[in-house]
Design a protein around this motif. Structure first.
Motif, PDB file in Angstrom:
ATOM      1  N   CYS A 129       0.305   3.097  -9.716  1.00  0.00           N
ATOM      2  CA  CYS A 129      -0.481   2.671  -8.556  1.00  0.00           C
ATOM      3  C   CYS A 129      -0.532   3.822  -7.556  1.00  0.00           C
ATOM      4  CB  CYS A 129       0.109   1.421  -7.908  1.00  0.00           C
ATOM      5  SG  CYS A 129       1.706   1.689  -7.116  1.00  0.00           S
ATOM      6  N   ASN A 138       0.870  -1.175   0.000  1.00  0.00           N
ATOM      7  CA  ASN A 138       0.000   0.000   0.000  1.00  0.00           C
ATOM      8  C   ASN A 138       0.908   1.227   0.000  1.00  0.00           C
ATOM      9  OD1 ASN A 138      -1.666   2.216   1.053  1.00  0.00           O
ATOM     10  ND2 ASN A 138      -3.200   0.614   1.399  1.00  0.00           N
ATOM     11  N   VAL A 145      -6.123  -7.247  -9.300  1.00  0.00           N
ATOM     12  CA  VAL A 145      -5.838  -6.960  -7.894  1.00  0.00           C
ATOM     13  C   VAL A 145      -6.109  -8.233  -7.105  1.00  0.00           C
ATOM     14  CG1 VAL A 145      -6.438  -5.581  -5.877  1.00  0.00           C
ATOM     15  CG2 VAL A 145      -6.410  -4.509  -8.124  1.00  0.00           C
ATOM     16  N   SER A 178      -1.872   3.862  -3.500  1.00  0.00           N
ATOM     17  CA  SER A 178      -2.486   3.392  -2.265  1.00  0.00           C
ATOM     18  C   SER A 178      -3.175   2.042  -2.405  1.00  0.00           C
ATOM     19  CB  SER A 178      -3.485   4.441  -1.745  1.00  0.00           C
ATOM     20  OG  SER A 178      -3.823   4.197  -0.393  1.00  0.00           O
ATOM     21  N   GLN A 179      -2.785   1.248  -3.413  1.00  0.00           N
ATOM     22  CA  GLN A 179      -3.378  -0.070  -3.589  1.00  0.00           C
ATOM     23  C   GLN A 179      -2.275  -1.123  -3.641  1.00  0.00           C
ATOM     24  OE1 GLN A 179      -6.688  -1.133  -3.596  1.00  0.00           O
ATOM     25  NE2 GLN A 179      -5.590  -3.074  -3.414  1.00  0.00           N
ATOM     26  N   ASP A 210      -8.531  -2.955   0.716  1.00  0.00           N
ATOM     27  CA  ASP A 210      -8.447  -1.620   0.110  1.00  0.00           C
ATOM     28  C   ASP A 210      -9.209  -1.546  -1.218  1.00  0.00           C
ATOM     29  OD1 ASP A 210      -7.805   1.034   0.394  1.00  0.00           O
ATOM     30  OD2 ASP A 210      -5.676   0.663   0.666  1.00  0.00           O
ATOM     31  N   ASP A 211      -9.358  -0.319  -1.719  1.00  0.00           N
ATOM     32  CA  ASP A 211     -10.209  -0.080  -2.875  1.00  0.00           C
ATOM     33  C   ASP A 211      -9.723   1.112  -3.691  1.00  0.00           C
ATOM     34  OD1 ASP A 211     -10.748   1.934  -1.104  1.00  0.00           O
ATOM     35  OD2 ASP A 211     -12.920   1.670  -1.076  1.00  0.00           O
ATOM     36  N   ASP A 212      -8.409   1.215  -3.863  1.00  0.00           N
ATOM     37  CA  ASP A 212      -7.852   2.452  -4.402  1.00  0.00           C
ATOM     38  C   ASP A 212      -7.451   2.347  -5.872  1.00  0.00           C
ATOM     39  OD1 ASP A 212      -8.285   3.921  -2.055  1.00  0.00           O
ATOM     40  OD2 ASP A 212      -6.515   3.037  -1.138  1.00  0.00           O
ATOM     41  N   LYS A 226     -10.437   3.270 -10.023  1.00  0.00           N
ATOM     42  CA  LYS A 226     -10.679   3.170  -8.579  1.00  0.00           C
ATOM     43  C   LYS A 226     -11.908   2.316  -8.321  1.00  0.00           C
ATOM     44  CE  LYS A 226     -10.388   5.888  -4.351  1.00  0.00           C
ATOM     45  NZ  LYS A 226     -11.051   4.824  -3.597  1.00  0.00           N
ATOM     46  N   GLN A 227     -11.846   1.576  -7.202  1.00  0.00           N
ATOM     47  CA  GLN A 227     -12.955   0.679  -6.912  1.00  0.00           C
ATOM     48  C   GLN A 227     -14.155   1.411  -6.332  1.00  0.00           C
ATOM     49  OE1 GLN A 227     -12.731  -2.093  -3.596  1.00  0.00           O
ATOM     50  NE2 GLN A 227     -13.409  -3.753  -4.932  1.00  0.00           N
TER      51      GLN A 227
END
Length: 686
Positions: free
Chosen positions: A633, A472, A495, A635-636, A500-502, A522-523
């Motif tokens: 990327c 992350n 993924v 924060s994922q 997480d969901d970034d 983004k998720q």
């Protein structure tokens, strides 16, 4: 008493009306005394059915045969007998028998008075049978699998390729659930691509299997069978029950390429299995590091034109003295020579650009004359202008062409003379690129200040065709070394965690850490945790952004990337999927990106299995004219970019070309033909 008509024979009689007429003249009817015009058009239909008939008094007239017919230019007559005896005949012209009235990917259907061109949307036209071939049929009688298509690589060069969602050798294709290029079932053929995928649900295009148990490392919890789970094993792919780590770099001695020198990155520039940290000749050029002016790039001649102690092959300003090699914007051009205008917006300052007025981010110069190919009309310097040269990238002043096919012997299967035939060359017109390779990548941190999150941790697999990012992290890039103008870029995005969901995605036309295009997904919607310097809200879904930042990496660019929408002087949102569809964890997606900087065209398509789920349509932006490719990327963690592939390409699929406005198509052809000194044709149509 009636009056005889002119042309009617009459003679006297003793009774009233004291004359008798024998009959009416041709073209009329009656008793001679009273005659009226005949309508030959109605009664005899003397004209061809496709021609207008005009009744006259007396007689009739037929118009000429219409366009698309042969026959009389027109005819006329008087009376029913002549009308019936001399009927007009117009024969339909079969335009389809004439020379190629339709394009190369269409077949001709004759119609009455005209013809129709039927596009072979999913295949090719075969003149021998007069119709389209299915997209799974290749010239030469090659029948591809029903789930494959025939792909043309060059003149008379074709191959079968499985469609998205399927994998194999093209003659046989099986379902490919994880979109990594390997079939979910064993196929009845001997080609390497016919074997069963050793990780059915996790993309692993390299099929690495350290312990040889038939289960790929990507989905094997103990890949080396040493009874230590991968996430706790300091050598997950080499058995080491003792977990010995002499240098304390968290890489076990059994797999450490420098077991007594700490080097957690395990970098090995010359691939000799000895890490750079402990290799006394890192580039394996025979010159020890301490005496080598380019210790990371082989250069036996040690040439150093600017005498700054940095060899020309690794000097980011080879003509400017700059021993510190400072490169503030990470564009691989040293600050000393990265100055002045860039009028063609290709990321190369005019003072060092080998085509300062023609965009050519790749700076390709085949003949080494310091004039880039993009503006050189004799690219191989053999005395023959490109448009007349049968090998325009290979020196062949004799123009020998033994088989008379218009292609010189010197480049018969290899246009760019890089020793790879065009059908296996990702860039047949660029001798510097022949395959996808991200093994030599540059890391770019987009928020290098502070320590809120780690920088990304990149790992390369499958000989540079697969990248993973494990933590992350702050926003960051892994940028490949190859430079492109027009390019097709594809890969599989995955993924591998529910955590997480970034953001994750990829970049193209990278020119510096201030200028590039990014596709980011983004998720879920989320506001970034740090509202300094402004509150950034990231919406779910797929976005295409232009990064054209005045500040470069830092908090402002970081929050601008997170934020959905424009941020002045930082980021411009070019397109967003209106459905706000987020990515799903542990799901493979295949993307296809087309970028044609010369016309500013960007097109993105994304598939899940064999179903297209996103199509951006044609997007136009002419800010950046080519550059490098990479992945992104923010924060994922646990991201895989698998089965990556890029190809040099300036042309467009016909369906995409047809979507362009007519005025734009005309302008493109005119400009391109002028620049490349050709007089006709459609250079942008595949």
């Amino acid at each position: 008493m009636g009056t005889p008509l002119i042309g009617v024979r009459c003679y006297p009689i003793e009774e009233y009306p004291f004359y008798h007429c024998e009959g009416c003249p041709p073209g009329s009817t009656g008793n001679g005394t009273n005659c009226h015009d005949l309508d030959e058009c109605d009664l005899a239909q003397p004209c061809d059915e496709n021609v207008r008939c005009t009744n006259l008094s007396p007689g009739y007239r037929c118009d000429p045969c219409p366009p698309g017919f042969t026959g009389s230019r027109g005819s006329q007559g008087v009376g029913l007998e002549e009308a019936r005896r001399n009927k007009q005949r117009c024969e339909d012209i079969d335009e389809c028998r004439q020379a190629a009235p339709c394009g190369q990917n269409a077949y001709c259907v004759n119609t009455v008075g005209s013809y129709d061109c039927v596009e072979c949307a999913n295949g090719r036209y075969d003149p021998s049978i007069g119709s389209c071939l299915g997209e799974n049929y290749c010239p030469g009688g090659i029948q591809c699998d029903a789930n494959a298509k025939c792909v043309q690589h060059g003149p008379n060069s074709y191959s079968c390729e499985c469609k998205t969602g399927w994998a194999g050798n093209g003659l046989y294709c099986g379902p490919d659930h994880d979109l990594d290029g390997w079939s979910d079932q064993r196929l009845p053929c001997r080609d390497p691509r016919c074997k069963l995928d050793n990780c059915l649900d996790v993309p692993n295009s390299g099929q690495e299997d350290s312990d040889g148990d038939g289960v790929g490392d990507a989905c094997d919890n103990d890949a080396d069978k040493d009874r230590i789970p991968n996430d706790k094993d300091n050598c997950p792919f080499v058995p080491n029950f003792d977990q010995k780590d002499s240098d304390g770099d968290r890489v076990g001695d059994a797999c450490d390429n420098c077991p007594y020198d700490s080097n957690p990155d395990q970098k090995d520039t010359d691939h000799d299995r000895k890490g750079d940290r402990c290799d006394d000749d890192i580039d394996n050029d025979g010159i020890r590091n301490e005496r080598d002016n380019c210790p990371l790039i082989a250069n036996r001649d040690q040439s150093d034109r600017d005498h700054d102690g940095i060899g020309d092959v690794c000097d980011n300003c080879p003509h400017n003295y700059n021993p510190k090699q400072k490169d503030s914007d990470f564009d691989n051009i040293g600050d000393e020579c990265d100055v002045g205008p860039d009028q063609d917006h290709d990321g190369i300052p005019d003072q060092i650009d080998n085509c300062p007025t023609v965009p050519n981010g790749n700076q390709l110069d085949t003949d080494g004359d310091n004039i880039g190919d993009a503006c050189d009309d004799d690219k191989d310097n053999d005395g023959h202008k490109d448009h007349q040269d049968n090998c325009y990238l290979v020196y062949n002043p004799d123009q020998l062409d033994s088989d008379g096919d218009g292609r010189g012997d010197a480049c018969q299967c290899d246009t760019d003379n890089d020793t790879r035939c065009d059908n296996v060359d990702n860039c047949p017109n660029n001798s510097l690129i022949y395959q996808t390779d991200f093994s030599k990548y540059q890391t770019v941190a987009l928020d290098p200040e502070g320590s809120s999150q780690m920088d990304p941790v990149w790992e390369i697999y499958n000989q540079g065709a697969e990248i993973t990012q494990t933590v992350n992290s702050d926003p960051g890039l892994a940028v490949g070394n190859d430079k492109f103008d027009g390019v097709d870029f594809e890969g599989t995005f995955y993924v591998g965690t529910d955590v997480d969901d970034d953001y994750a995605g990829f970049i193209f036309s990278y020119q510096s850490n201030k200028q590039f295009y990014v596709v980011m997904w983004k998720q879920n919607q989320q506001t970034y945790w740090d509202s300094n310097p402004f509150r950034a809200v990231g919406e779910a879904g797929i976005q295409i952004k232009l990064v054209d930042s005045q500040t470069g990496p830092g908090k402002m660019l970081r929050n601008s990337l997170w934020h959905t929408g424009d941020t002045p002087n930082q980021v411009k949102l070019l397109w967003k999927d209106a459905r706000n569809m987020g990515w799903r964890p542990k799901t493979s997606y295949r993307w296809y990106l087309i970028h044609r900087p010369r016309i500013g065209l960007i097109r993105l398509q994304i598939y899940e299995k064999d179903k297209k789920i996103t199509d951006s349509g044609n997007i136009f932006d002419r800010t950046l004219h080519g550059g490098r490719l990479g992945v992104f990327c923010f924060s994922q963690e646990t991201i895989v970019w698998s089965d990556l592939a890029y190809r040099c390409n300036e042309r467009l699929p016909e369906s995409m070309w047809n979507e362009l406005p007519n005025n734009l198509r005309g302008s493109i052809n005119k400009d391109f033909n002028r620049a490349h000194r050709i007089s006709s044709g459609n250079p942008f149509l595949q």
